[in-house]
Scaffold this motif. Structure first.
Motif, short mmCIF file in Angstrom:
data_model
loop_
_atom_site.label_atom_id
_atom_site.label_comp_id
_atom_site.label_asym_id
_atom_site.label_seq_id
_atom_site.Cartn_x
_atom_site.Cartn_y
_atom_site.Cartn_z
N GLY A 44 0.87 -1.05 0.11
CA GLY A 44 -0.06 -0.01 0.11
C GLY A 44 0.72 1.45 0.03
N ILE A 45 2.02 1.20 0.18
CA ILE A 45 2.84 2.37 -0.02
C ILE A 45 3.20 2.70 -1.49
CG2 ILE A 45 5.15 3.48 1.06
CD1 ILE A 45 2.98 2.20 3.07
N SER A 46 3.14 3.83 -2.00
CA SER A 46 2.90 4.42 -3.38
C SER A 46 3.38 5.70 -3.54
CB SER A 46 1.44 4.19 -3.72
OG SER A 46 0.59 5.07 -3.37
N ASN A 47 3.77 6.53 -2.64
CA ASN A 47 3.94 8.14 -3.02
C ASN A 47 4.50 8.64 -1.97
OD1 ASN A 47 1.71 8.60 -1.19
ND2 ASN A 47 0.42 8.68 -2.93
N HIS A 48 4.97 9.93 -2.01
CA HIS A 48 5.53 10.69 -0.90
C HIS A 48 4.79 10.75 0.38
CE1 HIS A 48 8.01 13.73 0.87
NE2 HIS A 48 6.94 14.47 1.05
N GLU A 49 3.43 11.01 0.29
CA GLU A 49 2.67 11.05 1.42
C GLU A 49 2.81 9.59 2.25
OE1 GLU A 49 -2.10 11.59 2.62
OE2 GLU A 49 -1.41 11.34 0.41
N THR A 50 2.55 8.68 1.58
CA THR A 50 2.45 7.34 2.36
C THR A 50 3.79 6.73 2.62
OG1 THR A 50 2.56 6.09 0.11
CG2 THR A 50 0.30 6.40 1.43
#
Length: 256
Positions: free
Chosen positions: A210-216
């Motif tokens: 579920g990690i995909s971008n800067h935010e996560t």
């Protein structure tokens, strides 16, 4: 200490990338490793494609199917990696399912890992009890870390048992679901991360699924030693016309 343990001891906010060996093309494995190192990734998980990847979502399942059609196998993967340490110095972990490993033979598999410079292995469907009884001595003699998974449903007693048996990090599965990119980190996930952190384990924890971008990535790094991105990166490979440039841009976007 091997490369992986040196990294874990020296740095936090780690970023790991997963991709499937032999995807998008059979010959992609080494160029992808070289591009990821150049982009500043801390370590890489190379997926061993399998015909029935039950823990994976549709993006990674599709990449496994294409990789197998491309002719990828464990034998081909080790042949591709035979000179990888001439150009790539970051830790490399092989991730996949136990059946292809057992077909090769665990002893042969571990010997190949040592020969090419693999640092660790993640086999989600190898039960800890079987590993402990039959394979632990072989892994430790080879200096290869077998990395264990914990989930939100893993009881504290078992988490502590896995922690005690770990020789590197624990892979924290972020949710009870298959792999796949998600838009954010939920309150329930944050509570799970904090629960694990409050146990004061000896092993660092790295979060995947579920990690995909800067935010996560940044959310997870506040609660763990680092994060692993898989499906979002594999999807990038699917659509890329310039792999090296797109990889540099993707990793910079995650970091910044």
């Amino acid at each position: 200490m091997n490369r992986l343990n040196k990294l874990l001891a020296a740095k936090k906010d780690l970023l790991s990338i997963y991709f499937t060996a032999g995807y998008p093309k059979k010959e992609s494995t080494v160029p992808l490793l070289q591009s990821l190192q150049k982009a500043g990734v801390d370590f890489v998980e190379v997926g061993m494609p399998y015909s029935d990847p039950l823990a994976d979502g549709p993006v990674i399942q599709n990449s496994s199917t294409i990789a197998l059609k491309n002719g990828m196998s464990l034998k081909v993967l080790f042949e591709q990696l035979k000179s990888i340490r001439e150009t790539v110095s970051i830790p490399i972990i092989l991730m996949g399912y136990i059946n292809p490993v057992l077909r090769m033979g665990m002893s042969n598999f571990l010997a190949k890992c040592v020969d090419v410079g693999v640092d660790g292995v993640i086999l989600p469907d190898l039960p800890f009890e079987l590993y402990n009884d039959q394979y632990r001595e072989d892994f430790e003699k080879a200096g290869i870390s077998n990395i264990f998974l914990v989930t939100p449903q893993t009881p504290e007693k078992r988490v502590r048992m896995l922690d005690e048996g770990s020789t590197s990090f624990l892979y924290m599965v972020s949710s009870a679901a298959v792999t796949g990119a998600r838009s954010g980190v939920s309150d329930n996930q944050l509570a799970y991360f904090d629960r694990i952190r409050s146990m004061n384990l000896k092993s660092p924890c790295v979060v995947g699924f579920g990690i995909s971008n800067h935010e996560t990535y940044t959310q997870v790094c506040r609660h763990a030693h680092g994060a692993i991105i898989g499906s979002a990166f594999v999807k990038l490979l699917e659509n890329s016309l310039d792999l090296d440039a797109d990889i540099q841009r993707f990793i910079a976007g995650v970091r910044n």
